[in-house]
Write a protein that holds these residues in place. Structure first.
Motif, PDB file in Angstrom:
ATOM      1  N   ASP A   1      77.117 -33.110 -78.485  1.00 32.56           N
ATOM      2  CA  ASP A   1      77.308 -34.554 -78.522  1.00 32.56           C
ATOM      3  C   ASP A   1      77.241 -35.123 -79.937  1.00 32.56           C
ATOM      4  O   ASP A   1      77.078 -36.325 -80.137  1.00 32.56           O
ATOM      5  CB  ASP A   1      76.308 -35.270 -77.604  1.00 32.56           C
ATOM      6  CG  ASP A   1      74.864 -34.912 -77.897  1.00 32.56           C
ATOM      7  OD1 ASP A   1      74.626 -34.029 -78.744  1.00 32.56           O
ATOM      8  OD2 ASP A   1      73.977 -35.520 -77.286  1.00 32.56           O
ATOM      9  N   GLY A   2      77.380 -34.239 -80.948  1.00 28.22           N
ATOM     10  CA  GLY A   2      77.591 -34.700 -82.316  1.00 28.22           C
ATOM     11  C   GLY A   2      76.364 -34.973 -83.154  1.00 28.22           C
ATOM     12  O   GLY A   2      76.425 -35.785 -84.082  1.00 28.22           O
ATOM     13  N   MET A   3      75.262 -34.296 -82.895  1.00 32.24           N
ATOM     14  CA  MET A   3      74.076 -34.435 -83.735  1.00 32.24           C
ATOM     15  C   MET A   3      73.892 -33.186 -84.592  1.00 32.24           C
ATOM     16  O   MET A   3      74.190 -32.068 -84.154  1.00 32.24           O
ATOM     17  CB  MET A   3      72.829 -34.678 -82.883  1.00 32.24           C
ATOM     18  CG  MET A   3      72.792 -36.055 -82.237  1.00 32.24           C
ATOM     19  SD  MET A   3      71.194 -36.467 -81.494  1.00 32.24           S
ATOM     20  CE  MET A   3      71.319 -35.543 -79.956  1.00 32.24           C
ATOM     21  N   LEU A   4      73.380 -33.384 -85.808  1.00 35.67           N
ATOM     22  CA  LEU A   4      73.087 -32.285 -86.715  1.00 35.67           C
ATOM     23  C   LEU A   4      71.602 -31.972 -86.627  1.00 35.67           C
ATOM     24  O   LEU A   4      70.770 -32.880 -86.602  1.00 35.67           O
ATOM     25  CB  LEU A   4      73.442 -32.662 -88.156  1.00 35.67           C
ATOM     26  CG  LEU A   4      74.876 -33.143 -88.422  1.00 35.67           C
ATOM     27  CD1 LEU A   4      75.000 -33.569 -89.888  1.00 35.67           C
ATOM     28  CD2 LEU A   4      75.883 -32.072 -88.077  1.00 35.67           C
ATOM     29  N   VAL A   5      71.260 -30.681 -86.599  1.00 35.30           N
ATOM     30  CA  VAL A   5      69.862 -30.269 -86.527  1.00 35.30           C
ATOM     31  C   VAL A   5      69.591 -29.277 -87.655  1.00 35.30           C
ATOM     32  O   VAL A   5      70.296 -28.271 -87.781  1.00 35.30           O
ATOM     33  CB  VAL A   5      69.521 -29.630 -85.161  1.00 35.30           C
ATOM     34  CG1 VAL A   5      68.031 -29.299 -85.095  1.00 35.30           C
ATOM     35  CG2 VAL A   5      69.904 -30.569 -84.022  1.00 35.30           C
ATOM     36  N   ASN A   6      68.582 -29.589 -88.474  1.00 41.26           N
ATOM     37  CA  ASN A   6      68.262 -28.738 -89.610  1.00 41.26           C
ATOM     38  C   ASN A   6      66.755 -28.549 -89.747  1.00 41.26           C
ATOM     39  O   ASN A   6      65.969 -29.453 -89.466  1.00 41.26           O
ATOM     40  CB  ASN A   6      68.800 -29.358 -90.905  1.00 41.26           C
ATOM     41  CG  ASN A   6      70.308 -29.228 -91.011  1.00 41.26           C
ATOM     42  OD1 ASN A   6      70.829 -28.176 -91.387  1.00 41.26           O
ATOM     43  ND2 ASN A   6      71.017 -30.287 -90.666  1.00 41.26           N
ATOM     44  N   ILE A   7      66.367 -27.358 -90.185  1.00 48.29           N
ATOM     45  CA  ILE A   7      64.971 -27.047 -90.475  1.00 48.29           C
ATOM     46  C   ILE A   7      64.889 -26.541 -91.908  1.00 48.29           C
ATOM     47  O   ILE A   7      65.654 -25.669 -92.312  1.00 48.29           O
ATOM     48  CB  ILE A   7      64.410 -25.989 -89.502  1.00 48.29           C
ATOM     49  CG1 ILE A   7      64.418 -26.533 -88.067  1.00 48.29           C
ATOM     50  CG2 ILE A   7      63.005 -25.586 -89.908  1.00 48.29           C
ATOM     51  CD1 ILE A   7      63.852 -25.569 -87.031  1.00 48.29           C
TER      52      ILE A   7
ATOM     53  N   LEU B   1      84.700 -33.539 -82.088  1.00 47.80           N
ATOM     54  CA  LEU B   1      85.027 -34.404 -83.225  1.00 47.80           C
ATOM     55  C   LEU B   1      84.843 -35.889 -82.921  1.00 47.80           C
ATOM     56  O   LEU B   1      84.244 -36.622 -83.730  1.00 47.80           O
ATOM     57  CB  LEU B   1      86.456 -34.132 -83.716  1.00 47.80           C
ATOM     58  CG  LEU B   1      86.698 -32.761 -84.367  1.00 47.80           C
ATOM     59  CD1 LEU B   1      88.164 -32.614 -84.761  1.00 47.80           C
ATOM     60  CD2 LEU B   1      85.810 -32.576 -85.592  1.00 47.80           C
ATOM     61  N   PRO B   2      85.312 -36.373 -81.768  1.00 51.55           N
ATOM     62  CA  PRO B   2      85.095 -37.800 -81.463  1.00 51.55           C
ATOM     63  C   PRO B   2      83.625 -38.170 -81.328  1.00 51.55           C
ATOM     64  O   PRO B   2      83.248 -39.323 -81.568  1.00 51.55           O
ATOM     65  CB  PRO B   2      85.829 -37.992 -80.123  1.00 51.55           C
ATOM     66  CG  PRO B   2      86.813 -36.875 -80.062  1.00 51.55           C
ATOM     67  CD  PRO B   2      86.139 -35.732 -80.739  1.00 51.55           C
ATOM     68  N   LYS B   3      82.778 -37.208 -80.955  1.00 52.67           N
ATOM     69  CA  LYS B   3      81.351 -37.470 -80.812  1.00 52.67           C
ATOM     70  C   LYS B   3      80.716 -37.747 -82.182  1.00 52.67           C
ATOM     71  O   LYS B   3      79.849 -38.624 -82.313  1.00 52.67           O
ATOM     72  CB  LYS B   3      80.654 -36.283 -80.144  1.00 52.67           C
ATOM     73  CG  LYS B   3      81.261 -35.851 -78.812  1.00 52.67           C
ATOM     74  CD  LYS B   3      81.143 -36.916 -77.757  1.00 52.67           C
ATOM     75  CE  LYS B   3      81.802 -36.494 -76.463  1.00 52.67           C
ATOM     76  NZ  LYS B   3      81.165 -35.323 -75.822  1.00 52.67           N
ATOM     77  N   PHE B   4      81.142 -36.995 -83.202  1.00 53.60           N
ATOM     78  CA  PHE B   4      80.674 -37.269 -84.560  1.00 53.60           C
ATOM     79  C   PHE B   4      81.133 -38.650 -85.016  1.00 53.60           C
ATOM     80  O   PHE B   4      80.367 -39.407 -85.621  1.00 53.60           O
ATOM     81  CB  PHE B   4      81.203 -36.207 -85.535  1.00 53.60           C
ATOM     82  CG  PHE B   4      80.493 -34.887 -85.479  1.00 53.60           C
ATOM     83  CD1 PHE B   4      79.157 -34.781 -85.831  1.00 53.60           C
ATOM     84  CD2 PHE B   4      81.164 -33.739 -85.100  1.00 53.60           C
ATOM     85  CE1 PHE B   4      78.500 -33.565 -85.797  1.00 53.60           C
ATOM     86  CE2 PHE B   4      80.517 -32.513 -85.052  1.00 53.60           C
ATOM     87  CZ  PHE B   4      79.185 -32.421 -85.403  1.00 53.60           C
TER      88      PHE B   4
END
Length: 211
Positions: free
Chosen positions: A108-114, A16-19
């Motif tokens: 580490d708080g990254m979103l990945v989408n395809i 959560l803190p990473k986001f």
């Protein structure tokens, strides 16, 4: 409480803190019911709401609650002609809230989408005033590379079956890194930060949802 539930809660506390450091607001809900309640609490009555066809939002009961509530739902399936569909997509870009899941997220708080048509990732990147992302903890990945692999091997095959495309993964259940006409892996978006602080709200859920 199961060992997996405890592990998910511990992981959420770490992530959560990473986001937050990346300009995204984030919270954790142990169950899909809690997640649904939280998401509804974030949207004032009368808000215009678009959504990216998220199975997670459906399974959590969010879409039924919106359809039966005091909201203006912008339904991307309502267009009966290409022109009507295009006009609806224009409304989606200007919505108060865009609801979606994420195919994967990193520790580490990254979103990945395809995406295929990219309507979902387009609204995540730019347009709607707010974006609410419902992400179940089973979509947690160690890195962007691991996230892309997860999407192609675990999320894309059932998604291809869901939307009814004739791709190799829909037939075999295994990614073939295809360039077929029905391919739904056309656009890859890595969201490493929100330029507008708090525009993207990530709701992590301890129950497995979607693909």
């Amino acid at each position: 409480m199961s060992f997996k539930t405890t592990a998910y809660e511990n992981a959420a506390k770490t992530i959560l803190p990473k986001f937050e450091k990346r300009g995204m607001t984030a919270c954790y809900c142990a169950t899909k019911e809690e997640a649904c309640e939280k998401i509804l609490s974030l949207m004032p009555k009368g808000s215009s709401i678009a959504w990216g066809g998220s199975e997670s939002m459906i399974e959590a009961g969010v879409m039924d609650a919106i359809k039966n509530g005091d909201y203006t739902l912008i339904d991307r399936h309502a267009g009966k002609t290409p022109e009507e569909s295009r006009a609806i997509y224009g409304q989606m870009v200007c919505a108060d809230f865009h609801l979606m899941s994420t195919n994967a997220f990193t520790k580490d708080g990254m979103l990945v989408n395809i995406d295929g048509a990219a309507n979902r990732v387009a609204c995540l990147a730019y347009g709607p005033k707010n974006v609410i992302v419902l992400a179940s903890m089973n979509k947690l990945c160690d890195s962007v590379e691991a996230a892309v692999k997860r999407i192609r091997t675990q999320a894309a095959p059932p998604n291809a079956i869901r939307v009814g495309v004739e791709t190799p993964c829909a037939k075999t259940g295994v990614c073939a890194d295809c360039l077929s006409p029905g391919c739904i892996c056309d656009q890859i978006l890595i969201t490493r930060k929100s330029m507008v602080p708090g525009r993207i709200i990530v709701v992590l859920c301890g129950e497995e949802l979607g693909f």
